[in-house]
Structures are given as structure tokens and as C-alpha cells.
Design a protein around this motif. Structure first.
Motif, PDB file in Angstrom:
ATOM      1  N   ALA A   1       0.844  -1.189   0.000  1.00  9.63           N
ATOM      2  CA  ALA A   1       0.000   0.000   0.000  1.00  9.63           C
ATOM      3  C   ALA A   1       0.881   1.242   0.000  1.00  9.63           C
ATOM      4  N   PRO A   2       0.660   2.150  -0.921  1.00 12.66           N
ATOM      5  CA  PRO A   2       1.505   3.357  -0.997  1.00 12.66           C
ATOM      6  C   PRO A   2       1.541   4.140   0.306  1.00 12.66           C
ATOM      7  N   GLU A   3       0.420   4.185   1.007  1.00 17.78           N
ATOM      8  CA  GLU A   3       0.357   4.974   2.233  1.00 17.78           C
ATOM      9  C   GLU A   3       1.127   4.324   3.385  1.00 17.78           C
ATOM     10  N   SER A   4       1.548   3.073   3.196  1.00 15.18           N
ATOM     11  CA  SER A   4       2.264   2.383   4.275  1.00 15.18           C
ATOM     12  C   SER A   4       3.688   2.884   4.422  1.00 15.18           C
ATOM     13  N   GLY A   5       4.228   3.453   3.339  1.00 11.16           N
ATOM     14  CA  GLY A   5       5.622   3.877   3.393  1.00 11.16           C
ATOM     15  C   GLY A   5       6.612   2.742   3.176  1.00 11.16           C
ATOM     16  N   ALA A   6       6.106   1.538   3.115  1.00  9.58           N
ATOM     17  CA  ALA A   6       6.989   0.388   2.914  1.00  9.58           C
ATOM     18  C   ALA A   6       7.362   0.274   1.441  1.00  9.58           C
ATOM     19  N   LEU A   7       8.508  -0.326   1.191  1.00  4.63           N
ATOM     20  CA  LEU A   7       8.964  -0.534  -0.179  1.00  4.63           C
ATOM     21  C   LEU A   7       8.958  -2.005  -0.551  1.00  4.63           C
ATOM     22  N   CYS A   8       9.141  -2.855   0.409  1.00  7.44           N
ATOM     23  CA  CYS A   8       9.016  -4.289   0.195  1.00  7.44           C
ATOM     24  C   CYS A   8       7.786  -4.786   0.949  1.00  7.44           C
ATOM     25  N   ALA A   9       7.291  -5.924   0.511  1.00  7.26           N
ATOM     26  CA  ALA A   9       6.047  -6.439   1.067  1.00  7.26           C
ATOM     27  C   ALA A   9       6.294  -7.180   2.377  1.00  7.26           C
ATOM     28  N   PHE A  10       5.276  -7.204   3.209  1.00  9.97           N
ATOM     29  CA  PHE A  10       5.299  -7.990   4.438  1.00  9.97           C
ATOM     30  C   PHE A  10       4.253  -9.094   4.403  1.00  9.97           C
ATOM     31  N   GLU A  11       3.329  -8.962   3.498  1.00  5.93           N
ATOM     32  CA  GLU A  11       2.339  -9.994   3.281  1.00  5.93           C
ATOM     33  C   GLU A  11       2.345 -10.317   1.795  1.00  5.93           C
ATOM     34  N   TYR A  12       2.063 -11.585   1.488  1.00 13.13           N
ATOM     35  CA  TYR A  12       2.226 -12.018   0.115  1.00 13.13           C
ATOM     36  C   TYR A  12       0.964 -12.695  -0.396  1.00 13.13           C
ATOM     37  N   GLN A  13       0.609 -12.329  -1.605  1.00 13.30           N
ATOM     38  CA  GLN A  13      -0.579 -12.909  -2.225  1.00 13.30           C
ATOM     39  C   GLN A  13      -0.251 -14.156  -3.038  1.00 13.30           C
ATOM     40  N   TYR A  14       0.979 -14.239  -3.531  1.00 17.13           N
ATOM     41  CA  TYR A  14       1.355 -15.370  -4.361  1.00 17.13           C
ATOM     42  C   TYR A  14       2.723 -15.907  -3.950  1.00 17.13           C
ATOM     43  N   TRP A  15       2.830 -17.225  -3.981  1.00 18.73           N
ATOM     44  CA  TRP A  15       4.085 -17.922  -3.667  1.00 18.73           C
ATOM     45  C   TRP A  15       4.377 -18.922  -4.769  1.00 18.73           C
ATOM     46  N   GLY A  16       5.643 -19.050  -5.093  1.00 17.57           N
ATOM     47  CA  GLY A  16       6.049 -20.104  -5.990  1.00 17.57           C
ATOM     48  C   GLY A  16       6.384 -21.364  -5.214  1.00 17.57           C
ATOM     49  N   LEU A  17       6.647 -22.431  -5.933  1.00 18.44           N
ATOM     50  CA  LEU A  17       6.980 -23.711  -5.308  1.00 18.44           C
ATOM     51  C   LEU A  17       8.477 -23.894  -5.091  1.00 18.44           C
ATOM     52  N   GLY A  18       9.262 -23.070  -5.762  1.00 23.30           N
ATOM     53  CA  GLY A  18      10.682 -23.081  -5.501  1.00 23.30           C
ATOM     54  C   GLY A  18      11.521 -23.792  -6.540  1.00 23.30           C
ATOM     55  N   THR A  19      12.804 -23.458  -6.510  1.00 24.53           N
ATOM     56  CA  THR A  19      13.806 -24.119  -7.342  1.00 24.53           C
ATOM     57  C   THR A  19      14.998 -24.434  -6.457  1.00 24.53           C
ATOM     58  N   GLN A  20      15.521 -25.636  -6.583  1.00 21.46           N
ATOM     59  CA  GLN A  20      16.580 -26.101  -5.689  1.00 21.46           C
ATOM     60  C   GLN A  20      17.943 -25.608  -6.150  1.00 21.46           C
ATOM     61  N   VAL A  21      18.691 -25.081  -5.210  1.00 21.43           N
ATOM     62  CA  VAL A  21      20.076 -24.673  -5.453  1.00 21.43           C
ATOM     63  C   VAL A  21      20.970 -25.514  -4.548  1.00 21.43           C
TER      64      VAL A  21
END
Length: 126
Positions: free
Chosen positions: A102-122
Motif C-alpha cells: 500500500a503506498p500509504e504504508s511507506g513500505a517498499l518491500c512487502a510484508f504480506e504475500y498474495q502469491y508464492w512459488g513452489l521453488g527451485t533447488q540450489v
């Protein structure tokens, strides 16, 4: 189907490089801040890096600073994680998450996430 898909993982020797990709299917990543996480067996999930919605702000965990670069390409609807000088302790499942900020939050990175991937192994091993 709305989803995130990671790719680019693999087995690499210490000191090597990998470039991970996070692509969106069914929606545009341009509306979301993106965070890369990793989790090693037996360890807690760790936030590796995040990038703001417009790409103007990035943040890195101390353990990867100077070795990893996050970037985004709006035309390709993707976010990348360039990893150089990899170490054994970088081994883990890497996954990306997309969150609205939310722009009014002042945050630049998210703290809650709507989408997640399943991952890739390194895996970093000689």
C-alpha cells in the motif's frame, strides 16, 4: 491459473554462479513487490532479497550482500536473482513471493504475500 514459477536452480560448485528467475502466470508482476526466500533442510526460512514494485529499491540479507543481485524486467514480467561466488551455505530451496504494498504504508518491500512459488533447488557442492 495465477501462479509464480521459479527456474534456474541446479548443482554448482563453490564459487560458481546461477541466475534464478521468477515468472508470473496469469497476472502481472509489475503491481507487486517481490521477495526471494530460501530454506535449507532443518533450517528456518530466510529472506534473501526483496525488490520494490518499481525496482528502485532493493534489500539483501547480510549473508548474501555483494554476491547476489535482484532485478526485475517489466517487459518480461519476471524477477531475477543473480547469484555469484556461491558458497555451500547458499544451498537450499529458493522461492519467490509477490506482495502488494500500500503506498500509504511507506513500505517498499512487502510484508504480506498474495502469491508464492513452489521453488527451485540450489545445491552448492564440490
Amino acid at each position: 491459473q495465477l501462479q509464480l514459477v521459479e527456474s534456474g536452480g541446479g548443482l554448482v560448485q563453490p564459487g560458481g554462479s546461477l541466475r534464478l528467475s521468477c515468472a508470473a502466470s496469469g497476472f502481472t508482476l509489475n503491481d507487486y513487490a517481490i521477495t526471494w526466500f530460501r530454506q535449507a533442510p532443518g533450517k528456518e526460512r530466510e529472506e534473501v532479497s526483496c525488490i520494490s514494485t518499481n525496482g528502485g529499491y532493493t534489500n539483501y540479507a547480510d549473508s548474501v550482500k555483494g554476491r547476489i543481485t535482484i532485478s526485475r524486467d517489466s517487459a518480461k514480467n519476471a524477477v531475477y536473482l543473480q547469484m555469484n561466488n556461491l558458497k555451500a551455505e547458499d544451498t537450499g530451496l529458493y522461492y519467490c513471493a509477490a506482495g502488494l504494498v500500500a503506498p500509504e504504508s511507506g513500505a517498499l518491500c512487502a510484508f504480506e504475500y498474495q502469491y508464492w512459488g513452489l521453488g527451485t533447488q540450489v545445491t552448492v557442492s564440490s
